[in-house]
Design a protein around this motif. Sequence first.
Motif, PDB file in Angstrom:
ATOM      1  N   VAL A  26      37.984  37.957  34.871  1.00 22.06           N
ATOM      2  CA  VAL A  26      40.038  38.231  34.906  1.00 22.06           C
ATOM      3  C   VAL A  26      40.341  38.991  36.177  1.00 22.06           C
ATOM      4  CG1 VAL A  26      41.522  38.853  33.638  1.00 22.06           C
ATOM      5  CG2 VAL A  26      39.642  38.824  32.242  1.00 22.06           C
ATOM      6  N   ASP A  27      40.477  37.917  37.462  1.00 25.11           N
ATOM      7  CA  ASP A  27      41.226  38.560  38.572  1.00 25.11           C
ATOM      8  C   ASP A  27      41.860  37.561  39.093  1.00 25.11           C
ATOM      9  OD1 ASP A  27      41.218  39.227  41.949  1.00 25.11           O
ATOM     10  OD2 ASP A  27      39.813  40.873  40.836  1.00 25.11           O
ATOM     11  N   ASP A  28      42.885  37.702  40.030  1.00 20.08           N
ATOM     12  CA  ASP A  28      44.033  36.625  40.476  1.00 20.08           C
ATOM     13  C   ASP A  28      43.645  36.001  42.021  1.00 20.08           C
ATOM     14  OD1 ASP A  28      44.176  39.833  41.488  1.00 20.08           O
ATOM     15  OD2 ASP A  28      46.517  38.944  41.577  1.00 20.08           O
ATOM     16  N   GLN A  29      41.944  36.893  42.264  1.00 21.50           N
ATOM     17  CA  GLN A  29      41.955  36.424  43.891  1.00 21.50           C
ATOM     18  C   GLN A  29      41.030  35.476  43.702  1.00 21.50           C
ATOM     19  OE1 GLN A  29      41.297  39.603  46.126  1.00 21.50           O
ATOM     20  NE2 GLN A  29      42.691  40.799  45.240  1.00 21.50           N
ATOM     21  N   ALA A  30      41.137  34.651  43.813  1.00 23.35           N
ATOM     22  CA  ALA A  30      39.989  33.000  43.535  1.00 23.35           C
ATOM     23  C   ALA A  30      38.789  33.459  44.549  1.00 23.35           C
ATOM     24  CB  ALA A  30      40.725  31.915  44.530  1.00 23.35           C
ATOM     25  N   MET A  31      38.813  33.817  45.866  1.00 19.78           N
ATOM     26  CA  MET A  31      37.778  34.388  46.585  1.00 19.78           C
ATOM     27  C   MET A  31      36.657  35.823  45.964  1.00 19.78           C
ATOM     28  SD  MET A  31      38.180  33.942  50.814  1.00 19.78           S
ATOM     29  CE  MET A  31      36.890  34.369  50.895  1.00 19.78           C
ATOM     30  N   VAL A  41      30.262  33.610  31.494  1.00 19.82           N
ATOM     31  CA  VAL A  41      30.817  32.580  30.384  1.00 19.82           C
ATOM     32  C   VAL A  41      31.892  31.671  30.324  1.00 19.82           C
ATOM     33  CG1 VAL A  41      29.349  33.014  29.020  1.00 19.82           C
ATOM     34  CG2 VAL A  41      30.975  34.757  29.122  1.00 19.82           C
ATOM     35  N   GLY A  42      33.260  32.193  31.881  1.00 17.66           N
ATOM     36  CA  GLY A  42      34.493  32.379  32.286  1.00 17.66           C
ATOM     37  C   GLY A  42      35.252  33.366  32.991  1.00 17.66           C
ATOM     38  N   GLU A  43      35.980  32.336  33.101  1.00 19.28           N
ATOM     39  CA  GLU A  43      37.354  33.639  34.457  1.00 19.28           C
ATOM     40  C   GLU A  43      38.446  33.017  34.144  1.00 19.28           C
ATOM     41  OE1 GLU A  43      37.613  31.098  38.258  1.00 19.28           O
ATOM     42  OE2 GLU A  43      34.859  31.293  37.758  1.00 19.28           O
ATOM     43  N   ALA A  44      39.014  33.892  34.165  1.00 17.64           N
ATOM     44  CA  ALA A  44      40.768  33.399  34.442  1.00 17.64           C
ATOM     45  C   ALA A  44      41.293  33.876  35.599  1.00 17.64           C
ATOM     46  CB  ALA A  44      41.285  34.483  32.879  1.00 17.64           C
ATOM     47  N   SER A  45      42.238  33.684  35.859  1.00 13.10           N
ATOM     48  CA  SER A  45      43.540  34.237  37.300  1.00 13.10           C
ATOM     49  C   SER A  45      44.044  35.595  37.011  1.00 13.10           C
ATOM     50  CB  SER A  45      44.377  33.079  38.130  1.00 13.10           C
ATOM     51  OG  SER A  45      45.092  32.428  36.707  1.00 13.10           O
ATOM     52  N   ILE A  76      33.635  42.072  30.201  1.00 10.35           N
ATOM     53  CA  ILE A  76      34.858  41.404  30.709  1.00 10.35           C
ATOM     54  C   ILE A  76      35.011  42.915  31.581  1.00 10.35           C
ATOM     55  CG2 ILE A  76      37.000  40.783  30.607  1.00 10.35           C
ATOM     56  CD1 ILE A  76      37.169  40.152  27.595  1.00 10.35           C
ATOM     57  N   LEU A  77      35.298  42.165  32.972  1.00  9.55           N
ATOM     58  CA  LEU A  77      35.334  42.289  33.896  1.00  9.55           C
ATOM     59  C   LEU A  77      36.722  42.114  34.126  1.00  9.55           C
ATOM     60  CD1 LEU A  77      32.361  41.588  36.628  1.00  9.55           C
ATOM     61  CD2 LEU A  77      32.731  43.642  34.959  1.00  9.55           C
ATOM     62  N   MET A  78      37.513  43.507  34.529  1.00  9.51           N
ATOM     63  CA  MET A  78      38.879  43.132  34.324  1.00  9.51           C
ATOM     64  C   MET A  78      39.802  43.730  35.313  1.00  9.51           C
ATOM     65  SD  MET A  78      41.327  41.876  32.171  1.00  9.51           S
ATOM     66  CE  MET A  78      40.581  42.192  30.605  1.00  9.51           C
ATOM     67  N   ASP A  79      40.646  42.761  36.177  1.00 14.53           N
ATOM     68  CA  ASP A  79      41.417  43.728  37.195  1.00 14.53           C
ATOM     69  C   ASP A  79      42.484  44.502  36.822  1.00 14.53           C
ATOM     70  OD1 ASP A  79      42.467  44.174  40.354  1.00 14.53           O
ATOM     71  OD2 ASP A  79      43.806  42.018  40.235  1.00 14.53           O
ATOM     72  N   ILE A  80      43.085  45.188  37.319  1.00 14.93           N
ATOM     73  CA  ILE A  80      44.647  46.128  37.041  1.00 14.93           C
ATOM     74  C   ILE A  80      45.474  45.234  36.965  1.00 14.93           C
ATOM     75  CG2 ILE A  80      45.695  48.097  36.837  1.00 14.93           C
ATOM     76  CD1 ILE A  80      42.751  49.487  36.880  1.00 14.93           C
ATOM     77  N   ASP A 123      47.661  45.748  29.748  1.00 17.05           N
ATOM     78  CA  ASP A 123      47.449  44.952  28.020  1.00 17.05           C
ATOM     79  C   ASP A 123      46.411  43.842  28.191  1.00 17.05           C
ATOM     80  OD1 ASP A 123      49.949  46.860  28.142  1.00 17.05           O
ATOM     81  OD2 ASP A 123      51.050  45.954  29.391  1.00 17.05           O
ATOM     82  N   ALA A 124      46.355  43.024  29.003  1.00 17.93           N
ATOM     83  CA  ALA A 124      45.868  42.258  28.291  1.00 17.93           C
ATOM     84  C   ALA A 124      43.689  42.862  27.679  1.00 17.93           C
ATOM     85  CB  ALA A 124      44.844  41.480  29.711  1.00 17.93           C
ATOM     86  N   THR A 125      43.318  44.226  28.325  1.00 15.03           N
ATOM     87  CA  THR A 125      42.196  44.872  27.905  1.00 15.03           C
ATOM     88  C   THR A 125      42.421  44.964  26.279  1.00 15.03           C
ATOM     89  OG1 THR A 125      41.429  45.867  29.945  1.00 15.03           O
ATOM     90  CG2 THR A 125      41.425  47.192  27.729  1.00 15.03           C
ATOM     91  N   ARG A 126      43.838  45.514  25.696  1.00 11.82           N
ATOM     92  CA  ARG A 126      44.517  45.875  24.882  1.00 11.82           C
ATOM     93  C   ARG A 126      44.700  45.017  23.644  1.00 11.82           C
ATOM     94  NH1 ARG A 126      48.449  48.323  26.323  1.00 11.82           N
ATOM     95  NH2 ARG A 126      47.578  50.440  26.664  1.00 11.82           N
ATOM     96  N   GLN A 127      45.527  44.379  24.155  1.00 12.68           N
ATOM     97  CA  GLN A 127      44.895  43.091  23.303  1.00 12.68           C
ATOM     98  C   GLN A 127      43.725  42.425  23.121  1.00 12.68           C
ATOM     99  OE1 GLN A 127      48.438  39.893  24.067  1.00 12.68           O
ATOM    100  NE2 GLN A 127      49.770  41.332  25.315  1.00 12.68           N
ATOM    101  N   ILE A 128      43.094  42.105  24.309  1.00 11.78           N
ATOM    102  CA  ILE A 128      41.624  41.778  23.703  1.00 11.78           C
ATOM    103  C   ILE A 128      40.935  42.346  22.517  1.00 11.78           C
ATOM    104  CG2 ILE A 128      39.556  40.738  24.639  1.00 11.78           C
ATOM    105  CD1 ILE A 128      41.115  39.712  27.220  1.00 11.78           C
ATOM    106  N   LEU A 129      41.062  43.544  22.766  1.00 12.15           N
ATOM    107  CA  LEU A 129      40.300  43.967  21.872  1.00 12.15           C
ATOM    108  C   LEU A 129      41.087  44.869  20.664  1.00 12.15           C
ATOM    109  CD1 LEU A 129      39.007  47.383  24.247  1.00 12.15           C
ATOM    110  CD2 LEU A 129      37.868  45.688  23.677  1.00 12.15           C
ATOM    111  N   THR A 130      42.433  44.515  20.524  1.00 13.98           N
ATOM    112  CA  THR A 130      42.554  44.732  19.688  1.00 13.98           C
ATOM    113  C   THR A 130      42.448  43.175  18.385  1.00 13.98           C
ATOM    114  OG1 THR A 130      44.727  45.762  20.164  1.00 13.98           O
ATOM    115  CG2 THR A 130      44.877  44.835  18.301  1.00 13.98           C
TER     116      THR A 130
END
Length: 232
Positions: free
Chosen positions: A22-27, A45-49, A66-70, A79-86
Amino acid sequence: MINQNNHDEIDNRTDRIRVALVDDQAMFRAGIRMLVTSQSDLEFVGEASNGAEAVSAAARWRADVILMDIRMPMLDGIDATRQILTEADSRDARPRVIVLTTFDLDEAATRAIAAGASGFLLKDAEPEFLLAAIRTVHAGNAVIAASATMQLFEQFVPPATHVEPAAFRELTAREKEIFLLASRGLSNAEIAATEFLSEATVKTHISRILAKLSLRDRVQLVVFAFEHGLTG
């Protein structure tokens, strides 16, 4: 933007570690995707921006790590980490999350660890280090030492009010002693020397403590101790 690989193919490769990004930088995403897919024991298995896309896709990804940009638009990595784990179906189904940051000492990374992340990496880390981190958290360990976690919390998080949770009261006297030492960042070897125990015995105690407190690893143990004022 969400990209998901063919799940029929992935399902036939259960021995591989399933990785999502999960990262907002396409490159940056493209580079990590290429790195992960180059490894025979990993499966991308997947990516999100952004975090909102990640939350909606996490159940479909069924990622192990999951590799998660802050810092991202719409919903940040904390918040994404908290929601995914919850929202994970069960404790065993929860992915391990490694948050990615550009700062070595980052208050946001500290809050992400408190939200359930298994550690953090600098975004400019060497590729070999990133791959090692993925394998490390998948094996049940953290990618930041417990001692470093305590230093981060002491620097960025106000001291907690002492509130002893009910689960903590279920620990034996010996387990509470070992919990306190582990919460200060001591290694198994250091705890063993302090308590005149074997390292194997300490490891067994740590495993029981984590299970009783429903914690994932030693980093989460430090977070638990700090948040409840149990650091001694």
